[in-house]
Motif scaffolding. Structure first.
Motif, mmCIF file in Angstrom:
data_model
loop_
_atom_site.group_PDB
_atom_site.id
_atom_site.type_symbol
_atom_site.label_atom_id
_atom_site.label_comp_id
_atom_site.label_asym_id
_atom_site.label_seq_id
_atom_site.Cartn_x
_atom_site.Cartn_y
_atom_site.Cartn_z
ATOM 1 N N MET A 15 43.054 36.121 44.913
ATOM 2 C CA MET A 15 42.486 35.772 43.660
ATOM 3 C C MET A 15 41.200 35.706 43.336
ATOM 4 O O MET A 15 40.723 36.267 41.696
ATOM 5 N N TRP A 16 40.610 34.474 44.753
ATOM 6 C CA TRP A 16 39.106 34.506 43.950
ATOM 7 C C TRP A 16 38.179 35.788 44.656
ATOM 8 O O TRP A 16 37.480 35.900 43.428
ATOM 9 N N ILE A 22 39.354 38.695 43.823
ATOM 10 C CA ILE A 22 39.000 39.078 42.642
ATOM 11 C C ILE A 22 37.859 38.882 41.467
ATOM 12 O O ILE A 22 37.758 40.232 41.336
ATOM 13 N N ASN A 23 38.023 37.890 41.442
ATOM 14 C CA ASN A 23 37.531 38.003 40.185
ATOM 15 C C ASN A 23 36.219 37.254 40.473
ATOM 16 O O ASN A 23 34.517 37.977 39.457
ATOM 17 N N ILE A 24 35.450 37.133 41.815
ATOM 18 C CA ILE A 24 34.562 37.596 42.023
ATOM 19 C C ILE A 24 33.759 39.065 41.806
ATOM 20 O O ILE A 24 32.819 39.155 41.318
ATOM 21 N N MET A 84 35.241 41.195 39.895
ATOM 22 C CA MET A 84 35.246 41.046 38.546
ATOM 23 C C MET A 84 33.805 40.275 37.798
ATOM 24 O O MET A 84 33.281 40.921 36.511
ATOM 25 N N VAL A 85 33.195 39.559 38.239
ATOM 26 C CA VAL A 85 32.268 38.481 37.639
ATOM 27 C C VAL A 85 31.130 39.583 37.702
ATOM 28 O O VAL A 85 29.970 39.734 37.178
ATOM 29 N N GLY A 142 37.455 43.729 32.236
ATOM 30 C CA GLY A 142 36.818 42.571 32.277
ATOM 31 C C GLY A 142 38.399 41.236 31.092
ATOM 32 O O GLY A 142 38.148 40.288 31.106
ATOM 33 N N PRO A 193 42.107 39.569 32.047
ATOM 34 C CA PRO A 193 41.969 37.871 32.752
ATOM 35 C C PRO A 193 42.565 37.506 31.012
ATOM 36 O O PRO A 193 44.023 36.910 31.060
ATOM 37 N N SER A 223 45.989 38.944 30.437
ATOM 38 C CA SER A 223 46.869 38.210 31.635
ATOM 39 C C SER A 223 47.168 36.301 30.970
ATOM 40 O O SER A 223 48.537 36.455 30.979
#
Length: 417
Positions: free
Chosen positions: A55-56, A58-60, A62-63, A361, A364, A367
């Motif tokens: 998850m980290w 994927i999020n990084i 996306m950032v 973006g 989230p 979600s």
């Protein structure tokens, strides 16, 4: 086009390179989700660590895409579409190769760093490619060109799935292939020319190009920009919620047999490729962007309702419905084309590059709505999924209904204030 100008071929170098660049873009974007468990297990993680670190990562990524969208978009209007197209391809290709090389004590840290770099690179290719194609082709061929770019590009997800299946646990080779494909594309740079519209604005001087803050200093322009983003909401609801968590939805509906989310994504993206081709071609036939969006939104809603009525269905039928869902959100070509057509030459690349990244973006947020309906309002898992879909489709429909029709308009103008 006057009589002294040569007709521009539909399958010109710009269309071919933009299509192949987006193919590698999508290949890389979906590859991590496909080989996430294999790669993290090989790097020494187990159990919940795989989900948490995944998850980290994927999020990084996306950032990186959100930041990269702004950077590449501004550069596209300041430095040119061509420099961004190849700069983004180079960056995510190098990141792909580097991802395949992570190892040792700090492997996870480097994995995160290179996923961030990959996100930066992935953010620029589509917007630059669509902007270049839109400006190079005559207006009567513009929709066909962007249709080809999106259709070829989306198929990269299907290839990523089969490459991962073929090489099994050797996930590093999957990354090397993506990087190698991107680097090979750079050879074609010599055959692609810059947009004449961009060069014209650049030579005139006195025009503010790539000023990102212009989207927020004018109310009408800001609303135009916001609508461009909201138009893409249903795609990421379907991909990010219904496909990604398809196994959980299937379990809640007592679908017969185990459902593999990876297979669902592969089937969905294969159908999405056909949807992109169909929506682009239909737009040319009926000479409208907005009417095509209405048709596909109605199709999405029908498929979502069908999806939530799969109680006791066979796995084969469930996969088929997921394929229909994928086809129904195959208006990505229209979505990005509309974003490019809504703005003048001095802001076009910025809009076309940032809009799809902001649409991604918003996943989230989608979600959060999905989980919030369960936690705060007491709706069931299935009810929350359906309500979230209705909200996303409704917002997209309102945005499409209130934006201007852009089919066949002249793009050779600038945003004055």
């Amino acid at each position: 086009m006057n009589s002294t100008q040569k007709p521009v071929k539909l399958l010109n170098a710009a269309v071919i390179v933009a299509s192949l660049g987006y193919f590698v873009d999508i290949y890389d974007l979906l590859l991590f989700g496909i080989i996430r468990i294999k790669s993290l297990t090989d790097l020494g993680l187990q159990g919940e660590e795989i989900d948490n670190v995944g998850m980290w990562l994927i999020n990084i990524q996306m950032v990186g895409m959100l930041i990269g969208g702004i950077i590449w978009g501004v550069l596209g209007d300041k430095r040119g579409r061509l420099s961004v197209l190849f700069g983004s391809i180079l960056l995510y290709s190098v990141a792909n190769v580097a991802n395949g090389m992570v190892s040792g004590e700090h492997a996870i840290t480097w994995y995160m760093i290179w996923r961030f770099v990959a996100g930066l690179g992935l953010a620029g290719e589509l917007g630059a490619g669509i902007t270049l194609v839109s400006e190079v082709l005559p207006k009567e061929k513009r929709g066909l060109g962007t249709m080809i770019v999106a259709s070829v590009g989306i198929s990269g997800a299907v290839v990523a799935y089969f490459v991962s299946e073929y090489f099994g646990d050797n996930w590093r080779i999957c990354y090397y292939i993506g990087g190698g494909l991107g680097l090979a594309l750079l050879i074609l740079r010599v055959s692609v020319v810059e947009s004449g519209m961009f060069n014209s604005v650049k030579e005139k001087g006195g025009v503010s190009r790539g000023n990102y803050f212009k989207f927020f200093t004018n109310r009408e322009r800001f609303l135009r920009y916001l609508k461009c983003i909201l138009v893409g909401l249903p795609t990421w609801y379907v991909v990010g919620i219904l496909m990604t968590f398809s196994n959980a939805f299937a379990e809640k509906m007592d679908v017969q047999g185990d459902i593999d989310p990876g297979k669902v994504i592969m089937i969905g993206y294969a159908a999405l490729t056909l949807g992109d081709f169909a929506s682009g071609y239909l737009s040319q036939l009926i000479r409208s962007r907005k009417k095509v969006l209405y048709i596909f939104y109605a199709l999405v809603m029908a498929c979502v309702v069908l999806y939530f009525n799969m109680h006791g269905a066979s796995a084969a039928l469930f996969y088929t419905v997921c394929g229909l869902l994928g086809f129904s959100v195959g208006f990505w070509a229209i979505f990005v084309t509309v974003a490019a057509e809504q703005f003048g030459t001095n802001l076009r690349a910025t809009a076309a590059t940032t809009a799809p990244n902001y649409a991604r973006g918003l996943l989230p947020v989608i979600s959060m709505v999905f989980t919030g309906l369960q936690g705060s309002f007491g709706f069931s898992y299935l009810q929350s999924g359906l309500i979230t879909g209705i909200i996303c489709i409704a917002l997209a429909l309102v945005a499409a209904f209130t934006m201007r029709e852009t089919f066949g308009i002249d793009l050779d103008y600038v945003e004055e204030n």
